[in-house]
Design an enzyme around this catalytic site. Structure first.
Site, PDB file in Angstrom:
ATOM      1  N   HIS A  66       0.822  -1.218   0.000  1.00  0.00           N
ATOM      2  CA  HIS A  66       0.000   0.000   0.000  1.00  0.00           C
ATOM      3  C   HIS A  66       0.854   1.265   0.000  1.00  0.00           C
ATOM      4  CE1 HIS A  66       0.086   1.475   4.273  1.00  0.00           C
ATOM      5  NE2 HIS A  66       0.244   0.205   4.598  1.00  0.00           N
ATOM      6  N   ASP A 178       6.001   3.353   6.500  1.00  0.00           N
ATOM      7  CA  ASP A 178       4.727   2.633   6.469  1.00  0.00           C
ATOM      8  C   ASP A 178       3.777   3.342   5.501  1.00  0.00           C
ATOM      9  OD1 ASP A 178       2.444   1.172   6.964  1.00  0.00           O
ATOM     10  OD2 ASP A 178       2.234   1.812   9.058  1.00  0.00           O
ATOM     11  N   GLU A 212      -5.200   1.493   2.749  1.00  0.00           N
ATOM     12  CA  GLU A 212      -4.956   0.399   3.689  1.00  0.00           C
ATOM     13  C   GLU A 212      -5.124   0.865   5.124  1.00  0.00           C
ATOM     14  OE1 GLU A 212      -2.641  -2.172   6.447  1.00  0.00           O
ATOM     15  OE2 GLU A 212      -2.375  -0.036   6.008  1.00  0.00           O
ATOM     16  N   GLU A 213      -4.676   2.087   5.402  1.00  0.00           N
ATOM     17  CA  GLU A 213      -4.677   2.582   6.782  1.00  0.00           C
ATOM     18  C   GLU A 213      -6.081   2.778   7.353  1.00  0.00           C
ATOM     19  OE1 GLU A 213      -2.188   2.553   8.590  1.00  0.00           O
ATOM     20  OE2 GLU A 213      -0.397   2.817   7.351  1.00  0.00           O
ATOM     21  N   ASP A 235       4.268  -5.313   3.909  1.00  0.00           N
ATOM     22  CA  ASP A 235       3.992  -4.157   4.760  1.00  0.00           C
ATOM     23  C   ASP A 235       5.156  -4.027   5.726  1.00  0.00           C
ATOM     24  OD1 ASP A 235       2.615  -2.073   6.235  1.00  0.00           O
ATOM     25  OD2 ASP A 235       0.719  -2.964   5.619  1.00  0.00           O
ATOM     26  N   HIS A 322       3.918   4.343  13.081  1.00  0.00           N
ATOM     27  CA  HIS A 322       2.888   5.383  13.170  1.00  0.00           C
ATOM     28  C   HIS A 322       3.352   6.576  14.004  1.00  0.00           C
ATOM     29  CE1 HIS A 322      -0.934   3.062  11.754  1.00  0.00           C
ATOM     30  NE2 HIS A 322       0.125   2.796  11.012  1.00  0.00           N
TER      31      HIS A 322
END
Length: 355
Positions: A66, A178, A212-213, A235, A322
């Site tokens: 992603h 990410d 995706e998130e 990922d 994150h």
């Protein structure tokens, strides 16, 4: 200055600002680096990019990574011109304040700062609390709501203004490893398969997925469209080699020790075995992790597409997921590309991974 050089494709993806639902900048990078090497190339209604190689091959192998990232979305502007927002994806509210951000607007980027009441103006109890979203704002140095509205609009998105840099050797930090590393891996694997003129039995479709998130949404629709027999999702995964990470709870995975190959119900056991065999044959370092349920990745959606897909998951070890300064070893990224290339080349004509 690190002696290690990062690939231009990856660097451009890391520069791209692409919160879920606003992935245009990352799309443009993927288009530029991958489209010229694909036999066919398409986009879809959710903004995914689908690059196909060896379109007459069988079985169909899907690579999925992603390209969206965390972000903020402007929801309200008060009369003094301060912007209030909601979060896109899973944020730690304790680290949003005091950050420089870039807002993407119809007239170009606008810079701002996330603000909250200073510690000097808090009482003892206030200092112990994590601020709620509505207690944080974005300051763009506007003097009024009218002035702010000339520069930004409700629904504009923002990302942290933290760019890539090396920390030491091949280890770097960036705002959105990410999962720009995942989008890079699936695109670069296709590019190398094309350049190496590798004999492929499989049809390979590399998909840079969106959203995706916020619920693996791009993977859900693109896996239906591609209709693969086999799929590998990539990922980031948690490197647990830092303080305050109890390995009895989270397992043992390290930065720089190679890509992480997942085992568990979300993973087809034949795909897992093949990934391990390919890594050993090519002398690619790897780690394993166990997950007892559907993973929080594109693999979750792909495995359940149509009549089911033989799915694997490979993760890039990452520290501080994150946050504005995620940490990755680019050697792990390179080894993940090599593993995807080796896996694609290993597939026999019409081979089935059903079990």
């Amino acid at each position: 200055m690190s002696a290690y050089s990062a690939p231009d494709f990856l660097l451009e993806l890391l520069k791209a600002k692409s919160p879920s639902g606003a992935e245009a900048q990352a799309q443009a990078v993927f288009d530029r680096f991958v489209r010229p090497h694909a036999d066919t190339y398409a986009n879809d209604a959710l903004g995914c990019r689908l690059a196909t190689l060896n379109k007459a091959g069988a079985p169909t192998l899907m690579f999925s990574g992603h390209m969206d990232e965390l972000g903020l979305i402007v929801t309200y502007i008060n009369k003094e011109g301060y912007l209030y927002f909601d979060t896109i994806g899973g944020h730690d509210l304790s680290i949003i304040s005091g950050r420089r951000v870039i807002i993407q607007t119809a007239n170009g980027p606008v810079k701002g700062v996330t603000g909250k009441r200073a510690i000097h103006l808090m009482d003892e109890e206030d200092r112990k609390k994590v601020p709620k979203k509505h207690e944080i704002w974005i300051d763009i140095a506007a003097k009024s709501k009218a002035e702010a509205l000339k520069r930004v609009a409700i629904g504009d998105v923002a990302t942290y203004d933290h760019e890539f840099e090396f920390v030491n050797g091949s280890i770097g930090t960036a705002r959105a490893f990410d999962n720009k590393v995942g989008a890079y891996v699936v695109g670069e694997a296709l590019v190398r398969l094309k350049k190496e003129k590798a004999r492929l039995n499989a049809k390979v479709v590399s998909v840079a997925t969106t959203q995706e998130e916020i619920g693996v949404r791009g993977a859900t629709t693109s896996s239906f469209a591609v209709d693969p027999h086999i799929a590998l999702a990539v990922d980031v995964g948690h490197a647990t080699d830092h303080p305050d990470c109890d390995q009895r709870k989270f397992g043992e995975t390290k930065l720089g020790a190679g890509p992480i190959i997942c085992r568990g119900p979300n993973i087809n056991p034949k795909v897992f075995d093949r990934l391990v065999a390919c890594a050993r044959k090519e002398k690619i370092p790897f780690q394993t992790e166990a997950d007892p349920r559907p993973t929080g990745t594109d693999a979750r959606a792909i495995q359940m597409a149509r009549g089911g897909v033989a799915t694997g998951l490979v993760s890039i070890p990452l520290r501080y997921m994150h946050t504005p300064s995620e940490v990755v070893d680019l050697e792990d990224v390179e080894n993940c590309v090599k593993l995807f290339v080796a896996f694609a080349r290993s597939i026999g004509k019409n081979e089935s991974f059903n079990w």
